[in-house]
Structures are given as C-alpha cells and as structure tokens.
Scaffold this motif. Structure first.
Motif, PDB file in Angstrom:
ATOM      1  N   SER A   3       0.830  -1.201   0.000  1.00 55.04           N
ATOM      2  CA  SER A   3       0.000   0.000   0.000  1.00 55.04           C
ATOM      3  C   SER A   3       0.862   1.247   0.000  1.00 55.04           C
ATOM      4  O   SER A   3       1.947   1.271   0.563  1.00 55.04           O
ATOM      5  CB  SER A   3      -0.909   0.011   1.224  1.00 55.04           C
ATOM      6  OG  SER A   3      -1.766  -1.092   1.184  1.00 55.04           O
ATOM      7  N   ASP A   4       0.331   2.292  -0.618  1.00 55.91           N
ATOM      8  CA  ASP A   4       1.101   3.516  -0.753  1.00 55.91           C
ATOM      9  C   ASP A   4       0.139   4.684  -0.872  1.00 55.91           C
ATOM     10  O   ASP A   4      -0.994   4.521  -1.331  1.00 55.91           O
ATOM     11  CB  ASP A   4       1.963   3.423  -2.016  1.00 55.91           C
ATOM     12  CG  ASP A   4       3.158   4.346  -2.000  1.00 55.91           C
ATOM     13  OD1 ASP A   4       3.381   5.027  -0.986  1.00 55.91           O
ATOM     14  OD2 ASP A   4       3.869   4.377  -3.006  1.00 55.91           O
ATOM     15  N   LEU A   5       0.585   5.876  -0.467  1.00 58.03           N
ATOM     16  CA  LEU A   5      -0.200   7.089  -0.671  1.00 58.03           C
ATOM     17  C   LEU A   5       0.130   7.649  -2.045  1.00 58.03           C
ATOM     18  O   LEU A   5       1.288   7.751  -2.427  1.00 58.03           O
ATOM     19  CB  LEU A   5       0.129   8.137   0.388  1.00 58.03           C
ATOM     20  CG  LEU A   5      -0.427   7.882   1.780  1.00 58.03           C
ATOM     21  CD1 LEU A   5       0.004   8.993   2.725  1.00 58.03           C
ATOM     22  CD2 LEU A   5      -1.933   7.763   1.772  1.00 58.03           C
ATOM     23  N   MET A  57      -4.893   9.491  -2.227  1.00 55.32           N
ATOM     24  CA  MET A  57      -5.498   8.171  -2.363  1.00 55.32           C
ATOM     25  C   MET A  57      -4.608   7.126  -1.718  1.00 55.32           C
ATOM     26  O   MET A  57      -3.392   7.296  -1.611  1.00 55.32           O
ATOM     27  CB  MET A  57      -5.670   7.821  -3.848  1.00 55.32           C
ATOM     28  CG  MET A  57      -6.556   8.774  -4.598  1.00 55.32           C
ATOM     29  SD  MET A  57      -6.683   8.358  -6.366  1.00 55.32           S
ATOM     30  CE  MET A  57      -5.069   8.858  -6.949  1.00 55.32           C
ATOM     31  N   LEU A  58      -5.222   6.061  -1.324  1.00 52.66           N
ATOM     32  CA  LEU A  58      -4.507   4.898  -0.820  1.00 52.66           C
ATOM     33  C   LEU A  58      -4.534   3.862  -1.924  1.00 52.66           C
ATOM     34  O   LEU A  58      -5.599   3.495  -2.422  1.00 52.66           O
ATOM     35  CB  LEU A  58      -5.192   4.360   0.433  1.00 52.66           C
ATOM     36  CG  LEU A  58      -4.530   3.179   1.117  1.00 52.66           C
ATOM     37  CD1 LEU A  58      -3.137   3.575   1.599  1.00 52.66           C
ATOM     38  CD2 LEU A  58      -5.366   2.722   2.288  1.00 52.66           C
ATOM     39  N   ARG A  59      -3.343   3.431  -2.351  1.00 45.97           N
ATOM     40  CA  ARG A  59      -3.253   2.412  -3.396  1.00 45.97           C
ATOM     41  C   ARG A  59      -3.216   1.050  -2.737  1.00 45.97           C
ATOM     42  O   ARG A  59      -2.401   0.797  -1.858  1.00 45.97           O
ATOM     43  CB  ARG A  59      -2.000   2.605  -4.238  1.00 45.97           C
ATOM     44  CG  ARG A  59      -1.924   1.592  -5.384  1.00 45.97           C
ATOM     45  CD  ARG A  59      -0.645   1.683  -6.139  1.00 45.97           C
ATOM     46  NE  ARG A  59       0.416   1.205  -5.254  1.00 45.97           N
ATOM     47  CZ  ARG A  59       1.703   1.389  -5.483  1.00 45.97           C
ATOM     48  NH1 ARG A  59       2.089   2.076  -6.523  1.00 45.97           N
ATOM     49  NH2 ARG A  59       2.603   0.919  -4.652  1.00 45.97           N
ATOM     50  N   ALA A  60      -4.093   0.182  -3.166  1.00 49.22           N
ATOM     51  CA  ALA A  60      -4.122  -1.174  -2.625  1.00 49.22           C
ATOM     52  C   ALA A  60      -2.903  -1.938  -3.114  1.00 49.22           C
ATOM     53  O   ALA A  60      -2.326  -1.621  -4.155  1.00 49.22           O
ATOM     54  CB  ALA A  60      -5.397  -1.885  -3.053  1.00 49.22           C
ATOM     55  N   GLN A  61      -2.542  -2.939  -2.378  1.00 48.62           N
ATOM     56  CA  GLN A  61      -1.405  -3.776  -2.751  1.00 48.62           C
ATOM     57  C   GLN A  61      -1.598  -4.311  -4.157  1.00 48.62           C
ATOM     58  O   GLN A  61      -2.662  -4.793  -4.504  1.00 48.62           O
ATOM     59  CB  GLN A  61      -1.251  -4.917  -1.760  1.00 48.62           C
ATOM     60  CG  GLN A  61       0.008  -5.701  -1.950  1.00 48.62           C
ATOM     61  CD  GLN A  61       0.267  -6.673  -0.822  1.00 48.62           C
ATOM     62  OE1 GLN A  61      -0.531  -6.813   0.081  1.00 48.62           O
ATOM     63  NE2 GLN A  61       1.389  -7.334  -0.868  1.00 48.62           N
ATOM     64  N   TYR A 105      -7.622   1.971  -6.100  1.00 50.60           N
ATOM     65  CA  TYR A 105      -7.264   3.188  -5.383  1.00 50.60           C
ATOM     66  C   TYR A 105      -8.490   3.689  -4.641  1.00 50.60           C
ATOM     67  O   TYR A 105      -9.594   3.684  -5.190  1.00 50.60           O
ATOM     68  CB  TYR A 105      -6.796   4.268  -6.365  1.00 50.60           C
ATOM     69  CG  TYR A 105      -5.558   3.889  -7.123  1.00 50.60           C
ATOM     70  CD1 TYR A 105      -4.324   4.382  -6.777  1.00 50.60           C
ATOM     71  CD2 TYR A 105      -5.633   3.035  -8.226  1.00 50.60           C
ATOM     72  CE1 TYR A 105      -3.170   4.033  -7.481  1.00 50.60           C
ATOM     73  CE2 TYR A 105      -4.501   2.691  -8.941  1.00 50.60           C
ATOM     74  CZ  TYR A 105      -3.273   3.192  -8.554  1.00 50.60           C
ATOM     75  OH  TYR A 105      -2.149   2.855  -9.259  1.00 50.60           O
ATOM     76  N   ILE A 125      -9.136   9.097  -0.116  1.00 49.54           N
ATOM     77  CA  ILE A 125      -9.381   9.198   1.316  1.00 49.54           C
ATOM     78  C   ILE A 125      -9.627  10.628   1.783  1.00 49.54           C
ATOM     79  O   ILE A 125     -10.206  10.827   2.834  1.00 49.54           O
ATOM     80  CB  ILE A 125      -8.255   8.551   2.149  1.00 49.54           C
ATOM     81  CG1 ILE A 125      -6.894   9.094   1.781  1.00 49.54           C
ATOM     82  CG2 ILE A 125      -8.282   7.045   1.981  1.00 49.54           C
ATOM     83  CD1 ILE A 125      -5.756   8.549   2.626  1.00 49.54           C
TER      84      ILE A 125
END
Length: 87
Positions: A25-27, A71-75, A80, A83
């Motif tokens: 996960s990443d912003l 946004m929060l990127r899913a693994q 995305y 948020i």
C-alpha cells in the motif's frame, strides 16, 4: 564467520526486494479530471478511470473537478481509494 554474515546480508536484501516487488500500500496524490465518470490524473502518463478509483460516501458527495486528492493504493496497484481532499 564471514560466510554467515554475507549469507545474512543476502537474505535481508532478498526480503527487502520481495516486499518492494509486491507493491505494498502507498499514498498517491492526484487531481480530479472528471466526476461523472470519475477520473483522477496521477501524472502526465496515468489517468485512473472509475473502474480503478473508489470513494467513501462522504467524499463522493463533495469531490469536484480540479480538486487535489490523496489516495490509498491497494497492494498490487489495481485499486485506489480516495481518502481525502488535499488543501
């Protein structure tokens, strides 16, 4: 003893590379290009369509074109979640 130290370092390096390759996960920051259908520009080469971007109910009501969002990127990088708006 040196062989064990080198092996330990090699294992650590392999573990770090495996985590990075899995795209945890990443912003991600983007800009709303369209609200209907939802499109978010991440950079000059990547615009995400509504099949990849999701919002919470609260933010889906207030997002407007040209809003900057986080946004929060899913693994794996396929989904995305917006948020919040960036102010």
């Amino acid at each position: 003893m040196i062989l064990i130290a080198n092996l330990t370092q090699l294992i650590k390096k392999a573990a770090i590379e495996a985590v990075q390759a899995s795209k945890p996960s990443d912003l991600i920051f983007g800009k709303i290009v369209s609200t209907n259908p939802l499109e978010v520009s991440v950079d000059q080469k990547l615009t995400l369509s509504d099949e990849f971007v999701f919002t919470t109910y609260a933010y889906s009501q207030i997002i407007q074109v040209n809003d900057n969002v986080v946004m929060l990127r899913a693994q794996g990088g396929q989904k995305y979640l917006i948020i919040d708006k960036v102010v």
